[in-house]
Design an enzyme around this catalytic site. Structure first.
Site, PDB file in Angstrom:
ATOM      1  N   SER A 254      13.028  45.914  -6.603  1.00  0.00           N
ATOM      2  CA  SER A 254      12.370  44.807  -5.914  1.00  0.00           C
ATOM      3  C   SER A 254      13.302  44.089  -4.961  1.00  0.00           C
ATOM      4  O   SER A 254      12.897  43.672  -3.873  1.00  0.00           O
ATOM      5  CB  SER A 254      11.804  43.819  -6.941  1.00  0.00           C
ATOM      6  OG  SER A 254      10.921  44.465  -7.824  1.00  0.00           O
ATOM      7  N   HIS A 312      14.939  38.631  -5.972  1.00  0.00           N
ATOM      8  CA  HIS A 312      13.985  38.674  -4.853  1.00  0.00           C
ATOM      9  C   HIS A 312      14.455  37.786  -3.703  1.00  0.00           C
ATOM     10  O   HIS A 312      14.424  38.190  -2.531  1.00  0.00           O
ATOM     11  CB  HIS A 312      12.607  38.218  -5.332  1.00  0.00           C
ATOM     12  CG  HIS A 312      11.960  39.167  -6.274  1.00  0.00           C
ATOM     13  ND1 HIS A 312      10.697  38.968  -6.790  1.00  0.00           N
ATOM     14  CD2 HIS A 312      12.395  40.332  -6.816  1.00  0.00           C
ATOM     15  CE1 HIS A 312      10.380  39.965  -7.592  1.00  0.00           C
ATOM     16  NE2 HIS A 312      11.393  40.799  -7.635  1.00  0.00           N
TER      17      HIS A 312
END
Length: 339
Positions: A254, A312
């Site tokens: 991610s 993230h």
């Protein structure tokens, strides 16, 4: 004596009355029962042995027990590794790009000769290899580039299914600043997924943006950016875990994919995007990036633990910084957006 003789003559039924009528025997004293100790209080569990917390829903397997909080100096080696790996990756990409350009000029003439031979050579029907080559040649440069990344993720996902590999997978394919291994998991965890849905979602997003990002950067620079983004985002996750004291293993692509998404959305903020399950709702790439950053910022501030929000955010900031510094010079304004 008369009662006793009569009882004998009367048979078994009168013998039953002997117990009640014979004055010599009377009633037996009850034997004194041993005194039972008072019921002991329920043993309370010692304070040191805390009950294990119920398992929570997560994209990562339950971590092994680790004792103690690591000191802050453990971040020095990951920092040096992130800086050194990023510089090495971009330097190797520059050399690779130069060698690829030389090979491209050389293979141009060899390709022309091969096309001429294919025209005069009889064609085979039903050749499986030729069909695979045709499918491969119909892919874009970006799709061909990320195919190897997707294959590596699938391979590591299969390793998680082997019980004998669990200890190795926890040590080297999950990132945690309290773990024994610090540097190698920063890269290897980028290719590691424990949940099938997690891997499928990440690989779908990577496949969707592959054509755009490779058109912006080129194949060689894209590989350098992707690997460096995985290392940098993991280091940001390390810093956040040390600051909050919440040490849990993280894994997944991610962080690196957020770099790809942020770079494309920053370069093309007006591009139209849609969600796979809701294709009727469209929004601009700039709005999507702002919403994702706001969501991860809220998750980091409120302590949400389902996603690694710090990773993230680290990946998104790395992608935005990359666009601001380099400008993504290979981008063409006439490039068609394909999803």
């Amino acid at each position: 004596m008369a009662w006793w003789c009569w009882a004998r003559a009367a048979g078994p039924r009168a013998h039953r009355l002997t117990v009640l009528l014979e004055p010599r025997r009377g009633f037996r004293r009850a034997r004194p029962r041993p005194e039972e100790p008072p019921p002991a209080a329920a043993a309370e569990p010692p304070a040191a042995e805390a009950r294990p917390a119920p398992p929570r829903r997560s994209l990562c397997p339950p971590p092994p027990a680790r004792a103690g909080r690591p000191p802050a100096r453990r971040l020095v080696r990951p920092l040096l590794f992130a800086v050194g790996f990023t510089g090495t990756a971009f330097g190797a990409a520059a050399i690779w790009q130069y060698e690829a350009l030389k090979a491209r000029v050389q293979t141009y003439f060899e390709g022309a000769r091969a096309d001429w031979l294919d025209r005069i050579r009889p064609q085979k029907r039903g050749d499986f290899r030729k069909q695979v080559n045709s499918w491969w040649n119909n892919l874009t440069e970006g799709q061909r580039t990320v195919t190897g990344i997707i294959a590596a993720n699938v391979f590591v996902f299969c390793l998680w299914r082997l019980p004998g590999m669990r200890r190795i997978m926890f040590t080297y394919f999950t990132s945690d600043p309290s773990s024994r291994a610090l540097c190698s998991p920063m890269l290897l965890s980028t290719f590691s997924h424990f949940s099938l849905f997690h891997m499928a979602a990440n690989m779908y997003v990577l496949w969707s943006f592959s054509s755009s990002i490779v058109s912006l950067l080129g194949c060689e620079q894209f590989i350098a950016v992707y690997l460096s983004a995985g290392v940098v985002s993991t280091f940001v996750s390390y810093v956040a875990k040390m600051a909050t004291g919440k040490f849990e293993p993280s894994l997944g692509a991610s962080g690196a994919i957020m770099t790809v998404l942020a770079a494309v959305c920053t370069k093309m903020p007006e591009a139209k995007l849609a969600i796979i399950f809701l294709p009727m709702f469209t929004f601009t790439a700039g709005s999507a990036l702002k919403a994702i950053i706001a969501f991860d910022t809220a998750g980091l501030a409120l302590g949400w633990r389902f996603f690694d929000h710090a990773a993230h955010l680290g990946g998104a900031l790395f992608g935005i910084t990359l666009k601001r510094i380099t400008g993504l010079s290979r981008f063409s304004q006439n490039m068609a957006w394909t999803n």
